[in-house]
Design a protein around this motif. Structure first.
Motif, PDB file in Angstrom:
ATOM      1  N   ILE A 136       0.847  -1.178   0.000  1.00 22.83           N
ATOM      2  CA  ILE A 136       0.000   0.000   0.000  1.00 22.83           C
ATOM      3  C   ILE A 136       0.894   1.244   0.000  1.00 22.83           C
ATOM      4  CG2 ILE A 136      -1.726   1.331   1.282  1.00 22.83           C
ATOM      5  CD1 ILE A 136      -2.825  -1.195   0.115  1.00 22.83           C
ATOM      6  N   GLY A 137       0.582   2.195  -0.874  1.00 24.62           N
ATOM      7  CA  GLY A 137       1.380   3.410  -0.968  1.00 24.62           C
ATOM      8  C   GLY A 137       2.543   3.301  -1.936  1.00 24.62           C
ATOM      9  N   GLU A 138       2.761   2.100  -2.478  1.00 25.95           N
ATOM     10  CA  GLU A 138       3.882   1.906  -3.392  1.00 25.95           C
ATOM     11  C   GLU A 138       3.607   2.592  -4.735  1.00 25.95           C
ATOM     12  OE1 GLU A 138       6.537  -1.731  -5.364  1.00 25.95           O
ATOM     13  OE2 GLU A 138       4.879  -2.179  -4.000  1.00 25.95           O
ATOM     14  N   GLU A 139       4.579   3.352  -5.210  1.00 24.40           N
ATOM     15  CA  GLU A 139       4.464   4.022  -6.503  1.00 24.40           C
ATOM     16  C   GLU A 139       4.962   3.105  -7.611  1.00 24.40           C
ATOM     17  OE1 GLU A 139       6.331   7.799  -6.711  1.00 24.40           O
ATOM     18  OE2 GLU A 139       5.018   8.736  -5.233  1.00 24.40           O
ATOM     19  N   MET A 140       4.220   3.084  -8.708  1.00 30.00           N
ATOM     20  CA  MET A 140       4.604   2.308  -9.877  1.00 30.00           C
ATOM     21  C   MET A 140       4.494   3.204 -11.101  1.00 30.00           C
ATOM     22  SD  MET A 140       2.742  -1.349  -9.203  1.00 30.00           S
ATOM     23  CE  MET A 140       3.133  -2.321  -7.755  1.00 30.00           C
ATOM     24  N   PRO A 141       5.218   2.881 -12.155  1.00 31.61           N
ATOM     25  CA  PRO A 141       5.165   3.734 -13.350  1.00 31.61           C
ATOM     26  C   PRO A 141       3.782   3.742 -13.984  1.00 31.61           C
ATOM     27  CG  PRO A 141       6.349   1.702 -13.812  1.00 31.61           C
ATOM     28  CD  PRO A 141       6.153   1.752 -12.321  1.00 31.61           C
ATOM     29  N   SER A 157      -2.378  15.219 -24.679  1.00 35.82           N
ATOM     30  CA  SER A 157      -1.161  14.878 -25.428  1.00 35.82           C
ATOM     31  C   SER A 157       0.076  15.227 -24.618  1.00 35.82           C
ATOM     32  CB  SER A 157      -1.135  15.632 -26.761  1.00 35.82           C
ATOM     33  OG  SER A 157      -2.232  15.260 -27.566  1.00 35.82           O
ATOM     34  N   ARG A 158       0.004  16.338 -23.897  1.00 32.99           N
ATOM     35  CA  ARG A 158       1.141  16.749 -23.071  1.00 32.99           C
ATOM     36  C   ARG A 158       1.387  15.731 -21.959  1.00 32.99           C
ATOM     37  NH1 ARG A 158       1.594  22.543 -19.832  1.00 32.99           N
ATOM     38  NH2 ARG A 158       3.716  22.235 -19.014  1.00 32.99           N
ATOM     39  N   THR A 159       0.309  15.270 -21.334  1.00 34.43           N
ATOM     40  CA  THR A 159       0.447  14.272 -20.268  1.00 34.43           C
ATOM     41  C   THR A 159       1.063  12.989 -20.804  1.00 34.43           C
ATOM     42  OG1 THR A 159      -1.421  15.129 -18.988  1.00 34.43           O
ATOM     43  CG2 THR A 159      -0.808  12.827 -18.631  1.00 34.43           C
ATOM     44  N   LEU A 160       0.555  12.530 -21.927  1.00 36.47           N
ATOM     45  CA  LEU A 160       1.067  11.297 -22.522  1.00 36.47           C
ATOM     46  C   LEU A 160       2.544  11.438 -22.897  1.00 36.47           C
ATOM     47  CD1 LEU A 160      -1.967  10.378 -24.806  1.00 36.47           C
ATOM     48  CD2 LEU A 160      -1.301   9.266 -22.664  1.00 36.47           C
ATOM     49  N   SER A 161       2.919  12.621 -23.381  1.00 37.07           N
ATOM     50  CA  SER A 161       4.321  12.858 -23.760  1.00 37.07           C
ATOM     51  C   SER A 161       5.222  12.808 -22.526  1.00 37.07           C
ATOM     52  CB  SER A 161       4.465  14.216 -24.453  1.00 37.07           C
ATOM     53  OG  SER A 161       3.766  14.237 -25.679  1.00 37.07           O
ATOM     54  N   ARG A 162       4.749  13.386 -21.418  1.00 31.76           N
ATOM     55  CA  ARG A 162       5.539  13.372 -20.186  1.00 31.76           C
ATOM     56  C   ARG A 162       5.708  11.946 -19.666  1.00 31.76           C
ATOM     57  NH1 ARG A 162       2.481  17.951 -18.208  1.00 31.76           N
ATOM     58  NH2 ARG A 162       1.402  16.518 -16.814  1.00 31.76           N
ATOM     59  N   VAL A 163       4.628  11.167 -19.727  1.00 25.39           N
ATOM     60  CA  VAL A 163       4.689   9.791 -19.242  1.00 25.39           C
ATOM     61  C   VAL A 163       5.625   8.966 -20.117  1.00 25.39           C
ATOM     62  CG1 VAL A 163       3.359   7.687 -18.847  1.00 25.39           C
ATOM     63  CG2 VAL A 163       2.392   9.903 -18.211  1.00 25.39           C
ATOM     64  N   ALA A 167       9.317   7.060 -19.240  1.00 28.22           N
ATOM     65  CA  ALA A 167       9.616   5.662 -19.556  1.00 28.22           C
ATOM     66  C   ALA A 167      10.944   5.521 -20.284  1.00 28.22           C
ATOM     67  CB  ALA A 167       8.499   5.060 -20.400  1.00 28.22           C
ATOM     68  N   GLY A 168      11.449   6.634 -20.830  1.00 28.35           N
ATOM     69  CA  GLY A 168      12.711   6.597 -21.560  1.00 28.35           C
ATOM     70  C   GLY A 168      12.633   5.792 -22.837  1.00 28.35           C
ATOM     71  N   ARG A 169      11.439   5.804 -23.450  1.00 29.77           N
ATOM     72  CA  ARG A 169      11.233   4.961 -24.629  1.00 29.77           C
ATOM     73  C   ARG A 169      11.172   5.754 -25.941  1.00 29.77           C
ATOM     74  NH1 ARG A 169       8.632   0.419 -22.138  1.00 29.77           N
ATOM     75  NH2 ARG A 169       8.116  -0.518 -24.146  1.00 29.77           N
ATOM     76  N   GLY A 170      11.356   7.062 -25.901  1.00 30.37           N
ATOM     77  CA  GLY A 170      11.345   7.843 -27.124  1.00 30.37           C
ATOM     78  C   GLY A 170       9.963   8.355 -27.475  1.00 30.37           C
ATOM     79  N   PRO A 171       9.888   9.323 -28.395  1.00 33.06           N
ATOM     80  CA  PRO A 171       8.612   9.968 -28.747  1.00 33.06           C
ATOM     81  C   PRO A 171       7.567   9.023 -29.333  1.00 33.06           C
ATOM     82  CG  PRO A 171      10.349  10.563 -30.303  1.00 33.06           C
ATOM     83  CD  PRO A 171      11.015   9.888 -29.159  1.00 33.06           C
TER      84      PRO A 171
END
Length: 256
Positions: A136-141, A157-163, A167-171
């Motif tokens: 409980i309280g654990e943060e996950m990506p 779109s801005r939120t999705l871009s930030r997420v 993730a470090g997976r590119g645009p």
């Protein structure tokens, strides 16, 4: 004006560093030395000592007799407030219990979105011997897992871009996230296999407020070996019923 902005930036940086120090304490590291904090953060020892002194003054850290540091008693008040704020009503607790039973003993959980992460705020541990453990309280990506798909429904779109950037997976990953969120919205549920951790699967559905906005995700999680296509299909009626019931209760309506 420039000086004020600089001071503000330094102040925010100090706060973030202090929070990073507190985050280093967990179930497996209940105490830390200044040396351990310095090594873990990469900060100068003088900076760590200054931050520790401030946190001790505020009661957020406590120095034991042996010189090691532990979370301070000042956190107890905040912990009690958080537990009270996120305590589920009995009807919601029962909803998670029934969902777990109807799934054959899988663990049921509720996640909310917090910044670029998803956080488990409630769960009912399943009865299966082999199960995926979440605290409980654990943060996950937010970019991985069925609950993440659900919590990104309606994301800009801005939120999705930030997420995607987190993730470090590119645009190109932004469009992947958009597709996952769209499918979750269209179907009313989402499923994932090994997105965050190999061998772990999940299925989730949206919990909404009175306006239809997604405020949480309720889901089941466990080993991929048990989350076959047939079993996931069998989970869906109980999952849909749980999501509907939790939405009707409205206990998370103010958190969106």
């Amino acid at each position: 004006m420039g000086t004020a902005a600089g001071e503000g930036g330094e102040g925010v940086r100090s706060v973030l560093r202090a929070l990073d120090l507190l985050a280093l304490f967990d179930d497996t590291h209940r105490s830390r030395s200044v040396r351990e904090l310095t090594d873990a953060t990469g900060l100068a020892k003088s900076t760590v000592v200054r931050l520790v002194a401030t946190l001790e003054q505020r009661g957020l850290l406590w120095s034991r007799g042996d010189g090691r540091l532990t979370p301070g008693a000042g956190l107890l008040r905040w912990a009690a407030l958080a537990q009270d704020a996120w305590r589920l009503p009995p009807e919601a607790v029962e909803c998670l219990r029934v969902l777990s039973i109807r799934s054959g003993g899988e663990s049921s959980r509720i996640y909310i979105r917090q910044g670029g992460s998803r956080v488990c705020v409630a769960q009912h541990e399943g009865t299966q011997q082999l199960r995926h453990v979440v605290r409980i309280g654990e943060e996950m990506p937010l970019w991985a897992g069925a609950s993440g798909h659900v919590l990104l429904i309606g994301g800009s779109s801005r939120t999705l871009s930030r997420v995607a950037a987190a993730a470090g997976r590119g645009p190109d990953f932004t469009s992947v996230l958009a597709t996952r969120a769209r499918l979750a919205a269209e179907r009313g549920w989402a499923v994932s296999h090994g997105e965050r951790e190999d061998g772990v699967s999940a299925v989730a559905a949206p919990v909404t407020d009175a306006t239809g906005q997604v405020v949480a995700a309720v889901g089941l999680g466990g080993p991929t070996s048990r989350f076959t296509e047939e079993r996931v299909e069998s989970f869906r009626p109980a999952l849909a019923e749980a999501a509907k019931r939790l939405s009707e209760l409205g206990f998370l309506g103010g958190s969106g």
